[in-house]
Write a protein that holds these residues in place. Structure first.
Motif, PDB file in Angstrom:
ATOM      1  N   ARG A 127       0.810  -1.170   0.013  1.00 33.21           N
ATOM      2  CA  ARG A 127      -0.238  -0.086  -0.233  1.00 33.21           C
ATOM      3  C   ARG A 127       0.831   1.435   0.031  1.00 33.21           C
ATOM      4  O   ARG A 127       1.787   1.280   0.668  1.00 33.21           O
ATOM      5  CB  ARG A 127      -1.028   0.060   1.169  1.00 33.21           C
ATOM      6  CG  ARG A 127      -1.799  -1.027   1.200  1.00 33.21           C
ATOM      7  CD  ARG A 127      -2.665  -0.946   2.484  1.00 33.21           C
ATOM      8  NE  ARG A 127      -3.958  -2.111   2.376  1.00 33.21           N
ATOM      9  CZ  ARG A 127      -5.019  -2.077   1.822  1.00 33.21           C
ATOM     10  NH1 ARG A 127      -5.284  -0.640   1.121  1.00 33.21           N
ATOM     11  NH2 ARG A 127      -6.021  -2.770   1.625  1.00 33.21           N
ATOM     12  N   HIS A 128       0.395   2.206  -0.832  1.00 30.89           N
ATOM     13  CA  HIS A 128       1.053   3.595  -0.795  1.00 30.89           C
ATOM     14  C   HIS A 128       1.004   4.179   0.397  1.00 30.89           C
ATOM     15  O   HIS A 128      -0.107   4.160   1.028  1.00 30.89           O
ATOM     16  CB  HIS A 128       0.605   4.319  -1.951  1.00 30.89           C
ATOM     17  CG  HIS A 128       1.050   3.954  -3.424  1.00 30.89           C
ATOM     18  ND1 HIS A 128       2.219   4.377  -4.003  1.00 30.89           N
ATOM     19  CD2 HIS A 128       0.508   3.204  -4.364  1.00 30.89           C
ATOM     20  CE1 HIS A 128       2.609   3.898  -4.960  1.00 30.89           C
ATOM     21  NE2 HIS A 128       1.406   2.895  -5.206  1.00 30.89           N
ATOM     22  N   ARG A 129       2.072   4.904   0.752  1.00 32.67           N
ATOM     23  CA  ARG A 129       2.033   5.909   1.946  1.00 32.67           C
ATOM     24  C   ARG A 129       1.995   7.154   1.386  1.00 32.67           C
ATOM     25  O   ARG A 129       2.690   7.769   0.776  1.00 32.67           O
ATOM     26  CB  ARG A 129       3.396   5.541   2.862  1.00 32.67           C
ATOM     27  CG  ARG A 129       3.431   6.687   3.899  1.00 32.67           C
ATOM     28  CD  ARG A 129       4.785   6.454   4.855  1.00 32.67           C
ATOM     29  NE  ARG A 129       4.386   5.028   5.759  1.00 32.67           N
ATOM     30  CZ  ARG A 129       5.384   4.525   6.430  1.00 32.67           C
ATOM     31  NH1 ARG A 129       6.656   5.278   6.694  1.00 32.67           N
ATOM     32  NH2 ARG A 129       4.900   3.498   7.145  1.00 32.67           N
ATOM     33  N   MET A 130       1.046   7.871   2.147  1.00 34.17           N
ATOM     34  CA  MET A 130       0.585   9.407   1.727  1.00 34.17           C
ATOM     35  C   MET A 130       2.181  10.368   1.680  1.00 34.17           C
ATOM     36  O   MET A 130       2.955  10.315   2.485  1.00 34.17           O
ATOM     37  CB  MET A 130      -0.293  10.058   2.391  1.00 34.17           C
ATOM     38  CG  MET A 130      -0.650  11.298   2.067  1.00 34.17           C
ATOM     39  SD  MET A 130      -1.534  11.170   0.498  1.00 34.17           S
ATOM     40  CE  MET A 130      -3.236  10.504   1.283  1.00 34.17           C
ATOM     41  N   GLY A 131       2.409  10.838   0.298  1.00 35.86           N
ATOM     42  CA  GLY A 131       3.421  11.653   0.456  1.00 35.86           C
ATOM     43  C   GLY A 131       4.520  10.954  -0.168  1.00 35.86           C
ATOM     44  O   GLY A 131       5.654  11.633  -0.529  1.00 35.86           O
ATOM     45  N   TRP A 132       4.807   9.645   0.072  1.00 38.41           N
ATOM     46  CA  TRP A 132       5.897   9.008  -0.604  1.00 38.41           C
ATOM     47  C   TRP A 132       5.971   8.646  -1.932  1.00 38.41           C
ATOM     48  O   TRP A 132       5.012   8.500  -2.528  1.00 38.41           O
ATOM     49  CB  TRP A 132       6.254   7.802   0.313  1.00 38.41           C
ATOM     50  CG  TRP A 132       6.551   8.002   1.841  1.00 38.41           C
ATOM     51  CD1 TRP A 132       5.922   8.995   2.552  1.00 38.41           C
ATOM     52  CD2 TRP A 132       7.410   7.423   2.820  1.00 38.41           C
ATOM     53  NE1 TRP A 132       6.459   8.942   3.768  1.00 38.41           N
ATOM     54  CE2 TRP A 132       7.702   8.125   3.970  1.00 38.41           C
ATOM     55  CE3 TRP A 132       8.527   6.231   2.419  1.00 38.41           C
ATOM     56  CZ2 TRP A 132       8.335   7.631   4.950  1.00 38.41           C
ATOM     57  CZ3 TRP A 132       9.083   5.866   3.617  1.00 38.41           C
ATOM     58  CH2 TRP A 132       9.201   6.690   4.775  1.00 38.41           C
ATOM     59  N   GLU A 196       9.590   2.547  -1.422  1.00 40.72           N
ATOM     60  CA  GLU A 196       9.124   3.736  -1.118  1.00 40.72           C
ATOM     61  C   GLU A 196       9.861   4.750  -0.269  1.00 40.72           C
ATOM     62  O   GLU A 196      10.486   4.141   0.553  1.00 40.72           O
ATOM     63  CB  GLU A 196       7.630   3.906  -0.678  1.00 40.72           C
ATOM     64  CG  GLU A 196       6.460   3.510  -1.718  1.00 40.72           C
ATOM     65  CD  GLU A 196       4.942   3.620  -1.240  1.00 40.72           C
ATOM     66  OE1 GLU A 196       4.255   3.613  -1.965  1.00 40.72           O
ATOM     67  OE2 GLU A 196       4.857   3.917   0.144  1.00 40.72           O
ATOM     68  N   ASN A 198      10.589   8.720   1.240  1.00 43.12           N
ATOM     69  CA  ASN A 198      10.342  10.305   1.400  1.00 43.12           C
ATOM     70  C   ASN A 198      11.352  11.217   0.870  1.00 43.12           C
ATOM     71  O   ASN A 198      11.287  12.346   0.973  1.00 43.12           O
ATOM     72  CB  ASN A 198      10.070  10.555   3.024  1.00 43.12           C
ATOM     73  CG  ASN A 198      11.074  10.177   3.840  1.00 43.12           C
ATOM     74  OD1 ASN A 198      12.083   9.913   3.442  1.00 43.12           O
ATOM     75  ND2 ASN A 198      10.743  10.318   5.281  1.00 43.12           N
TER      76      ASN A 198
END
Length: 388
Positions: A127-132, A196, A198
């Motif tokens: 699952r995608h992490r928000m902002g990454w 992923e 940041n």
């Protein structure tokens, strides 16, 4: 750059290395360079002299938490530049990275629908992490002859995910190569790692060749084995030797490295590197080849200048990378050593904070290529100014 200059270490990557000939001792020394509890995953690049199974077992025992991916190599790119006998561990911190992986085994012959489904399942579960932002790393058995179909399949499935990779090697023996996954070494396999981060990142890809205009037509080949029997209707090695002006008896990896054949694809030229010549004058290649393919003879530009220029990158804010994960073709290294440029190139790699390995082939933008530098430059994320 003076060799005595001490460069600032990357902030977002921890590096361990060892010259120990014993796998357990090498792993212990390399792992001692970082705090394992803070590591998300480790990339391990093995020199050809270390027993791969013993090294994989030692890595699994010494790193019970973070997963370890990687491969055997044709050389390592460490904090010293080019090396041949170093176990290199690159540890990616939890604060800046997360990952998921899949082992693609029984690689040859490659079943594209199965690989596509496996990659899609991995992407869906991670699952995608928000902002990454997401990217893919691929490590493939460099003797499998499957990289072309593998990378094109992954690129088609993982739309919007840039994928970078390198083919595992074993020095210049061309005997066996391995990838690492789940505490074991695997041949005839590939590892796909979805990452992923940041951090900001930027892809890099360049070579140092220009087309010379001499057309080469592959008139008889075995695509499955990457073998070419005839060029321009003549025995392949004899015709190639004539075109480059070299007696066929003196053809060598050094000659191949300096006189590659180029394939034009999407307005760009990609190297189709020669691996070796057989007794019957057939030529074995390190990338896909086929009947009727039209190639162009290439000639090299100044490799030092193109390397320094290719790594001279900045982000939108004018900042240089914190580090570069690099996949550099073993044939480039061979040319560099033949021209006695090892020290100069190592200085550039140190200055640019490049870490990685020498490959049997590189993957980027859905294409498998040779004699190329492919990499990912990671930058510290720039804070956004508040909207007035």
């Amino acid at each position: 750059m003076d060799d005595a200059v001490t460069l600032e270490a990357p902030r977002f990557l921890w590096i361990g290395r060892s010259d120990e000939p014993n796998p357990v001792a090498a792993v212990d020394e390399a792992v001692s360079a970082f705090d394992v509890s803070e590591v998300c995953f480790v990339l391990a690049f093995l020199p050809s002299h270390l027993d791969v199974d013993e090294t994989a077992q030692a890595l699994s025992a010494r790193l019970p938490g973070p997963p370890v991916y990687g491969c055997t190599t044709a050389g390592q790119i460490t904090g010293e530049g080019y090396e041949d006998h170093a176990l290199l561990l690159l540890a990616f911190p939890k604060a800046n990275f997360r990952c998921a992986s899949a082992l693609i085994d029984d690689l040859a012959p490659l079943e594209a629908p199965q690989v596509a489904a496996q990659a899609q399942r991995l992407d869906d579960k991670f699952r995608h992490r928000m902002g990454w932002k997401r990217l893919g790393l691929v490590f493939c058995d460099g003797l499998s002859k499957q990289e072309d179909l593998l990378i094109s399949t992954l690129d088609a499935v993982l739309k919007g995910v840039p994928i970078f990779g390198g083919s595992a090697g074993d020095g210049f023996r061309f005997e066996r190569s391995f990838v690492l996954h789940d505490g074991r070494a695997h041949s005839n396999a590939a590892v796909l790692v979805l990452v992923e981060t940041n951090l900001e990142f930027q892809g890099i890809g360049f070579d140092h060749f220009l087309p010379m205009g001499r057309q080469i037509v592959i008139t008889r080949a075995d695509p499955d084995e990457r073998l070419v029997y005839e060029i321009n209707g003549a025995p392949a090695a004899l015709e190639y030797a004539r075109l480059v002006g070299c007696p066929v008896t003196q053809l060598s990896p050094e000659v191949f490295a300096e006189n590659p054949m180029l394939l034009r694809h999407n307005q760009k030229f990609y190297v189709r590197a020669v691996r070796e010549v057989s007794d019957n004058h057939a030529m074995s290649f390190l990338a896909a080849i086929d009947d009727g393919l039209i190639l162009t003879l290439g000639r090299g530009r100044e490799i030092i200048e193109t390397l320094d220029a290719g790594l001279d990158i900045q982000n939108a804010g004018g900042h240089v990378p914190d580090f570069v994960l690099g996949f550099d073709c073993a044939l480039r290294k061979l040319e560099i050593e033949q021209k006695q440029l090892h020290r100069n190139v190592s200085q550039i790699l140190r200055k640019r904070r490049v870490f990685g390995f020498n490959t049997y082939g590189e993957q980027q933008s859905g294409v498998h290529m040779n004699q190329t530098f492919v990499g990912v430059a990671f930058f510290e994320a720039q804070s956004r100014e508040p909207t007035p």
